[in-house]
Design a protein around this motif. Sequence first.
Motif, PDB file in Angstrom:
ATOM      1  N   VAL A  18      17.054   7.430 -18.970  1.00  0.00           N
ATOM      2  CA  VAL A  18      16.078   7.483 -20.057  1.00  0.00           C
ATOM      3  C   VAL A  18      16.601   8.493 -21.052  1.00  0.00           C
ATOM      4  CG1 VAL A  18      13.724   8.137 -20.702  1.00  0.00           C
ATOM      5  CG2 VAL A  18      14.129   6.973 -18.534  1.00  0.00           C
ATOM      6  N   ASN A  19      16.500   8.177 -22.339  1.00  0.00           N
ATOM      7  CA  ASN A  19      16.804   9.183 -23.345  1.00  0.00           C
ATOM      8  C   ASN A  19      15.891   9.006 -24.544  1.00  0.00           C
ATOM      9  OD1 ASN A  19      18.361   6.864 -24.419  1.00  0.00           O
ATOM     10  ND2 ASN A  19      19.191   8.362 -25.837  1.00  0.00           N
ATOM     11  N   LEU A  20      15.572  10.110 -25.151  1.00  0.00           N
ATOM     12  CA  LEU A  20      14.765  10.132 -26.363  1.00  0.00           C
ATOM     13  C   LEU A  20      15.507  10.977 -27.387  1.00  0.00           C
ATOM     14  CD1 LEU A  20      11.284  10.823 -24.777  1.00  0.00           C
ATOM     15  CD2 LEU A  20      11.962   8.723 -25.906  1.00  0.00           C
ATOM     16  N   GLY A  21      15.578  10.501 -28.608  1.00  0.00           N
ATOM     17  CA  GLY A  21      16.243  11.248 -29.663  1.00  0.00           C
ATOM     18  C   GLY A  21      17.751  11.173 -29.549  1.00  0.00           C
ATOM     19  N   ASP A  22      18.417  12.304 -29.813  1.00  0.00           N
ATOM     20  CA  ASP A  22      19.880  12.295 -29.810  1.00  0.00           C
ATOM     21  C   ASP A  22      20.475  12.938 -28.557  1.00  0.00           C
ATOM     22  OD1 ASP A  22      19.143  14.852 -30.465  1.00  0.00           O
ATOM     23  OD2 ASP A  22      20.414  15.022 -32.232  1.00  0.00           O
ATOM     24  N   SER A  23      19.674  13.078 -27.505  1.00  0.00           N
ATOM     25  CA  SER A  23      20.214  13.502 -26.213  1.00  0.00           C
ATOM     26  C   SER A  23      20.857  12.288 -25.555  1.00  0.00           C
ATOM     27  CB  SER A  23      19.104  14.055 -25.310  1.00  0.00           C
ATOM     28  OG  SER A  23      18.581  15.240 -25.838  1.00  0.00           O
ATOM     29  N   ARG A  24      21.964  12.507 -24.881  1.00  0.00           N
ATOM     30  CA  ARG A  24      22.732  11.394 -24.315  1.00  0.00           C
ATOM     31  C   ARG A  24      22.918  11.558 -22.814  1.00  0.00           C
ATOM     32  NH1 ARG A  24      27.630  11.766 -28.679  1.00  0.00           N
ATOM     33  NH2 ARG A  24      26.411  11.178 -30.514  1.00  0.00           N
ATOM     34  N   VAL A  25      23.141  10.437 -22.143  1.00  0.00           N
ATOM     35  CA  VAL A  25      23.502  10.435 -20.727  1.00  0.00           C
ATOM     36  C   VAL A  25      24.924   9.898 -20.636  1.00  0.00           C
ATOM     37  CG1 VAL A  25      23.013   9.470 -18.450  1.00  0.00           C
ATOM     38  CG2 VAL A  25      21.111  10.086 -19.968  1.00  0.00           C
ATOM     39  N   VAL A  38      22.365   5.256 -26.039  1.00  0.00           N
ATOM     40  CA  VAL A  38      22.641   5.319 -27.485  1.00  0.00           C
ATOM     41  C   VAL A  38      21.694   6.328 -28.126  1.00  0.00           C
ATOM     42  CG1 VAL A  38      23.499   2.950 -27.646  1.00  0.00           C
ATOM     43  CG2 VAL A  38      21.083   3.404 -28.005  1.00  0.00           C
ATOM     44  N   ASP A  39      22.168   6.963 -29.181  1.00  0.00           N
ATOM     45  CA  ASP A  39      21.331   7.903 -29.924  1.00  0.00           C
ATOM     46  C   ASP A  39      20.177   7.166 -30.574  1.00  0.00           C
ATOM     47  OD1 ASP A  39      23.117   9.859 -29.261  1.00  0.00           O
ATOM     48  OD2 ASP A  39      23.896  10.152 -31.280  1.00  0.00           O
ATOM     49  N   THR A  41      18.774   7.833 -33.527  1.00  0.00           N
ATOM     50  CA  THR A  41      18.770   8.408 -34.862  1.00  0.00           C
ATOM     51  C   THR A  41      18.826   7.276 -35.876  1.00  0.00           C
ATOM     52  OG1 THR A  41      21.181   8.597 -34.960  1.00  0.00           O
ATOM     53  CG2 THR A  41      19.978  10.509 -34.106  1.00  0.00           C
ATOM     54  N   TYR A  42      18.366   7.559 -37.069  1.00  0.00           N
ATOM     55  CA  TYR A  42      18.362   6.561 -38.135  1.00  0.00           C
ATOM     56  C   TYR A  42      19.788   6.106 -38.458  1.00  0.00           C
ATOM     57  CZ  TYR A  42      17.696   4.469 -42.731  1.00  0.00           C
ATOM     58  OH  TYR A  42      17.721   3.613 -43.792  1.00  0.00           O
ATOM     59  N   VAL A  43      20.705   7.048 -38.536  1.00  0.00           N
ATOM     60  CA  VAL A  43      22.080   6.719 -38.911  1.00  0.00           C
ATOM     61  C   VAL A  43      22.789   5.927 -37.810  1.00  0.00           C
ATOM     62  CG1 VAL A  43      24.311   7.730 -39.532  1.00  0.00           C
ATOM     63  CG2 VAL A  43      22.220   8.629 -40.529  1.00  0.00           C
ATOM     64  N   ASP A  44      22.514   6.241 -36.543  1.00  0.00           N
ATOM     65  CA  ASP A  44      23.105   5.454 -35.457  1.00  0.00           C
ATOM     66  C   ASP A  44      22.572   4.026 -35.494  1.00  0.00           C
ATOM     67  OD1 ASP A  44      24.911   5.545 -33.103  1.00  0.00           O
ATOM     68  OD2 ASP A  44      23.089   4.889 -32.077  1.00  0.00           O
ATOM     69  N   TYR A  45      21.305   3.876 -35.823  1.00  0.00           N
ATOM     70  CA  TYR A  45      20.727   2.536 -36.004  1.00  0.00           C
ATOM     71  C   TYR A  45      21.464   1.780 -37.120  1.00  0.00           C
ATOM     72  CZ  TYR A  45      17.632  -1.026 -37.873  1.00  0.00           C
ATOM     73  OH  TYR A  45      17.130  -2.206 -38.369  1.00  0.00           O
ATOM     74  N   LEU A  46      21.669   2.448 -38.255  1.00  0.00           N
ATOM     75  CA  LEU A  46      22.389   1.803 -39.371  1.00  0.00           C
ATOM     76  C   LEU A  46      23.785   1.367 -38.941  1.00  0.00           C
ATOM     77  CD1 LEU A  46      21.447   4.116 -42.387  1.00  0.00           C
ATOM     78  CD2 LEU A  46      20.537   1.842 -41.855  1.00  0.00           C
ATOM     79  N   ARG A  63      22.094  12.017 -40.926  1.00  0.00           N
ATOM     80  CA  ARG A  63      22.617  11.791 -39.579  1.00  0.00           C
ATOM     81  C   ARG A  63      21.806  12.483 -38.485  1.00  0.00           C
ATOM     82  NH1 ARG A  63      26.127  14.891 -42.270  1.00  0.00           N
ATOM     83  NH2 ARG A  63      26.578  16.965 -41.485  1.00  0.00           N
ATOM     84  N   HIS A  64      20.971  13.457 -38.834  1.00  0.00           N
ATOM     85  CA  HIS A  64      20.180  14.160 -37.820  1.00  0.00           C
ATOM     86  C   HIS A  64      18.724  13.697 -37.785  1.00  0.00           C
ATOM     87  CE1 HIS A  64      23.607  16.668 -37.153  1.00  0.00           C
ATOM     88  NE2 HIS A  64      23.635  17.010 -38.423  1.00  0.00           N
ATOM     89  N   MET A  65      18.376  12.671 -38.565  1.00  0.00           N
ATOM     90  CA  MET A  65      16.997  12.170 -38.584  1.00  0.00           C
ATOM     91  C   MET A  65      16.754  11.315 -37.340  1.00  0.00           C
ATOM     92  SD  MET A  65      15.164   9.551 -41.177  1.00  0.00           S
ATOM     93  CE  MET A  65      14.424  10.545 -42.418  1.00  0.00           C
ATOM     94  N   LEU A  66      15.799  11.736 -36.508  1.00  0.00           N
ATOM     95  CA  LEU A  66      15.496  11.033 -35.266  1.00  0.00           C
ATOM     96  C   LEU A  66      14.534   9.876 -35.517  1.00  0.00           C
ATOM     97  CD1 LEU A  66      14.932  14.066 -32.878  1.00  0.00           C
ATOM     98  CD2 LEU A  66      17.011  12.725 -33.171  1.00  0.00           C
ATOM     99  N   THR A  67      14.703   8.801 -34.755  1.00  0.00           N
ATOM    100  CA  THR A  67      13.745   7.700 -34.801  1.00  0.00           C
ATOM    101  C   THR A  67      12.795   7.747 -33.601  1.00  0.00           C
ATOM    102  OG1 THR A  67      15.298   6.243 -33.652  1.00  0.00           O
ATOM    103  CG2 THR A  67      15.291   6.165 -36.068  1.00  0.00           C
ATOM    104  N   ASN A  68      13.081   8.633 -32.657  1.00  0.00           N
ATOM    105  CA  ASN A  68      12.241   8.785 -31.480  1.00  0.00           C
ATOM    106  C   ASN A  68      12.409  10.203 -30.949  1.00  0.00           C
ATOM    107  OD1 ASN A  68      10.461   8.094 -29.471  1.00  0.00           O
ATOM    108  ND2 ASN A  68      11.808   6.628 -28.472  1.00  0.00           N
ATOM    109  N   ALA A  69      11.319  10.817 -30.509  1.00  0.00           N
ATOM    110  CA  ALA A  69      11.360  12.154 -29.906  1.00  0.00           C
ATOM    111  C   ALA A  69      10.125  12.316 -29.030  1.00  0.00           C
ATOM    112  CB  ALA A  69      11.395  13.233 -30.982  1.00  0.00           C
TER     113      ALA A  69
END
Length: 75
Positions: A18-25, A38-39, A41-46, A63-69
Amino acid sequence: MGTTMAFALIVRDTLFTVNLGDSRVYRKHFDRLEQLTVDQTYVDYLYRVGKISKEEENKHELRHMLTNALGVAAS
């Protein structure tokens, strides 16, 4: 104010992540790390939908705007 989170659980021979935001496994596979999540973040989505390149992703002003937290509500 919210936070990001990453969590991994192994049950018998199955890995749950499980991950939320830009924390990764990651998992270590021989001598390299393999990213399993996957991150969010808005930019990773793009990047994932093909709107920007990997090079643009690394320099994008959002690049640091989160889509989930964790701990924030949708506005």
